[in-house]
Design an enzyme around this catalytic site. Sequence first.
Site, PDB file in Angstrom:
ATOM      1  NE  ARG A   1      38.111  88.022 -35.828  1.00 24.87           N
ATOM      2  CZ  ARG A   1      38.191  87.153 -36.832  1.00 24.87           C
ATOM      3  NH1 ARG A   1      38.428  87.552 -38.059  1.00 24.87           N
ATOM      4  NH2 ARG A   1      38.060  85.862 -36.617  1.00 24.87           N
TER       5      ARG A   1
ATOM      6  CG  ASN B   1      41.677  88.380 -35.190  1.00 26.78           C
ATOM      7  OD1 ASN B   1      41.159  88.982 -34.265  1.00 26.78           O
ATOM      8  ND2 ASN B   1      41.419  87.114 -35.446  1.00 26.78           N
TER       9      ASN B   1
END
Length: 94
Positions: free
Chosen positions: A20, A38
């Site tokens: 990320r 996520n």
Amino acid sequence: MALKSIEFSVHGVVQGVGFRYFVKGIARSEGLVGWVKNSPDGHVEGMAQGDAAAIEKMKKELALGPPHARVSKFKIKSETTVERAQFSSFDIVH
């Protein structure tokens, strides 16, 4: 100026490896806005909006991932042209 918007998902070893933050870094360096997160089932998903060339560069980077990730599948869920961005920054969301 029309902008590109993509929704994407990335599968493989993509959680717990800085994926990320990798995506956020690319987006910010390319001037893109949107989000990444996520998913509960172990993949990473997100949306990015901005210049078409920057979106293409992001797509290539997403397919590779950061050094510790192992991307097994990269999927564009949608790709459209938008008149203006929905977001003002690129963020990691939960």
